[in-house]
Design a protein around this motif. Structure first.
Motif, short mmCIF file in Angstrom:
data_model
loop_
_atom_site.label_atom_id
_atom_site.label_comp_id
_atom_site.label_asym_id
_atom_site.label_seq_id
_atom_site.Cartn_x
_atom_site.Cartn_y
_atom_site.Cartn_z
N GLY A 172 50.01 16.65 -57.42
CA GLY A 172 50.30 15.69 -56.11
C GLY A 172 49.34 16.39 -55.04
O GLY A 172 48.84 15.25 -54.24
N LEU A 173 49.09 17.60 -54.74
CA LEU A 173 48.29 17.99 -53.60
C LEU A 173 46.91 17.56 -53.98
O LEU A 173 46.09 17.40 -52.91
CB LEU A 173 48.29 19.63 -53.61
N ALA A 189 50.65 14.07 -49.01
CA ALA A 189 50.63 15.31 -49.38
C ALA A 189 49.62 16.39 -49.19
O ALA A 189 49.74 17.44 -48.70
CB ALA A 189 51.27 15.60 -50.66
N LYS A 190 48.56 15.67 -49.69
CA LYS A 190 47.20 16.44 -49.64
C LYS A 190 46.64 16.73 -48.07
O LYS A 190 46.43 17.86 -47.82
CB LYS A 190 45.99 15.65 -50.29
N SER A 212 54.64 20.01 -47.67
CA SER A 212 53.45 19.45 -48.48
C SER A 212 53.81 19.44 -49.86
O SER A 212 53.52 18.58 -50.55
CB SER A 212 52.37 19.76 -47.87
N ALA A 216 54.37 16.45 -52.48
CA ALA A 216 53.42 16.28 -53.47
C ALA A 216 54.09 15.93 -54.91
O ALA A 216 53.85 14.96 -55.50
CB ALA A 216 52.61 17.60 -53.88
#
Length: 401
Positions: A172-173, A189-190, A212, A216
């Motif tokens: 997700g990041l 999220a990033k 975050s 993510a």
């Protein structure tokens, strides 16, 4: 109580009750009736009202393929649970079987009639009071208690679950762009993670990291990615966020995180046994509330608190989510679900911190079992409009053109 293997499941989002559960049911029916030539599925209650946004019809159709399937969407609930469906099995023009099945939360399913099976009970104790009394009487830790019931090889299962959780965070990041669906929601999220790296104030930086991580996983889930039910898909970001934070920022070793995961899972199992983890049954208090309690217990164990204070942290995590409604906009597990996971992970951290600071000043008067009972009763009192039907609350006021 059942095994924690029935609580932590690796699968694909966006919904454990609307996607994973129906997929498991369709798979079993397909295996049982290989001679079937087509299927008709009546989706009832919440499965009908939010099934499109949760990809219920899509996953059932995909599972039954290449055999054709058509659907009826019926808002009235079947008797056993708001997430019910009836599968009509056909061979040619002849109906071979009608199968009533329920998706009861966390990807678990319940068949009615001659296909019904009693769940396998692994734990003799069913409440946290009974568990804490047992470990105190036998002089063992909560983790030893889990292994005593699950088997010595259970740590291998937990290691796989932890790995899948970390994978969902890291996936997700890395991603950007829009999440699938009509909401056109942007992944953040990033960017949040990058903000955390560039934030000087330590308190803000740590909370941004946790948020975050939760975003993510929740964004992965909303986009149909691989996650772990903890206890559900809709609340799948909270436990991984806390565990990944402990690993990356607090430098806790994985062998200890496996134990912490077991402690959190134990509290989730108690809720599943005595309350509900289904948003369609109890509202979002049953999903995010339970996940928050699990993560609070996890964090309290990391803080090396005693069993009484671990219970205190979990109790606060659930108590202060009481009455939380499930009102997904457009039937998608996106608004307010993703944000709620970020908020829930921070609440879990706060609950553990408060238990650490307040627990030695006075004894907590409210037990975890009491809050589970209250949550279940609150869920019964909630209008069905606020239990994963998208008929009330934010889902009603937001609107989609």
């Amino acid at each position: 109580m059942e095994s924690m293997r029935e609580l932590f499941k690796v699968g694909f989002g966006p919904s454990s009750s609307h996607t994973m559960g129906p997929q498991r049911a369709a798979l079993k029916i397909k295996e049982m009736y290989p001679e079937a030539t087509r299927f008709h599925v009546d989706l009832h209650g919440s499965l009908a009202l939010t099934g499109k946004g949760h990809l219920t019809d899509y996953i059932i159709e995909k599972t039954f393929a290449p055999k054709p399937v058509d659907f009826s969407f019926k808002s009235e609930e079947l008797p056993e649970h708001p997430n019910g469906m009836i599968v009509h099995v056909f061979q040619g023009d002849q109906e071979m079987k009608q199968i009533e099945v329920y998706s009861i939360g966390g990807g678990s399913i319940l068949f009615k009639g001659d296909l019904a099976q009693e769940p396998v009970q692994v734990y003799k104790q069913n409440t946290m009071k009974e568990i804490l009394h047992y470990v105190d009487e036998h002089g063992i830790s909560l983790y030893d208690y889990v292994l005593e019931n699950e088997g010595d090889d259970f740590d291998h299962f937990l290691s796989d679950i932890l790995g899948a959780m970390f994978e969902s965070v890291e996936n997700g990041l890395k991603k950007e762009g829009l999440i699938q669906g009509k909401l056109k929601l942007k992944r953040v999220a990033k960017s949040m993670f990058q903000q955390a790296q560039n934030t000087r104030r330590e308190a803000d930086r740590e909370r941004l990291f946790i948020s975050s991580y939760a975003y993510a996983v929740s964004e992965e889930n909303a986009d149909g990615g691989k996650i772990v039910t903890a206890p559900t898909c809709g609340a799948s970001g909270i436990m991984p966020a806390v565990l990944y934070y402990c690993y990356k920022q607090l430098h806790i070793e994985k062998k200890d995180l496996i134990k912490a995961l077991a402690i959190g899972g134990l509290f989730g199992n108690v809720v599943k046994t005595n309350g509900t983890i289904s948003g369609a049954d109890g509202g979002c208090q049953a999903e995010v509330g339970t996940a928050c309690a699990m993560a609070a217990a996890t964090m309290a164990w990391i803080y090396e608190l005693n069993n009484s204070l671990i219970e205190y942290a979990a109790e606060m995590g659930l108590e202060h989510n009481l009455g939380l409604t499930c009102d997904p906009v457009g039937g998608y597990v996106q608004i307010p679900c993703i944000e709620r996971n970020g908020y829930g992970s921070l609440r879990a951290l706060d609950a553990a911190m408060l238990a650490k600071q307040l627990g030695y000043l006075r004894k907590n008067k409210v037990s975890f079992d009491t809050i589970v009972k209250v949550m279940k009763e609150t869920g019964k009192d909630l209008s069905s409009d606020y239990k994963e039907t998208s008929l009330g609350g934010l889902a009603k006021e937001f609107g989609l053109s």
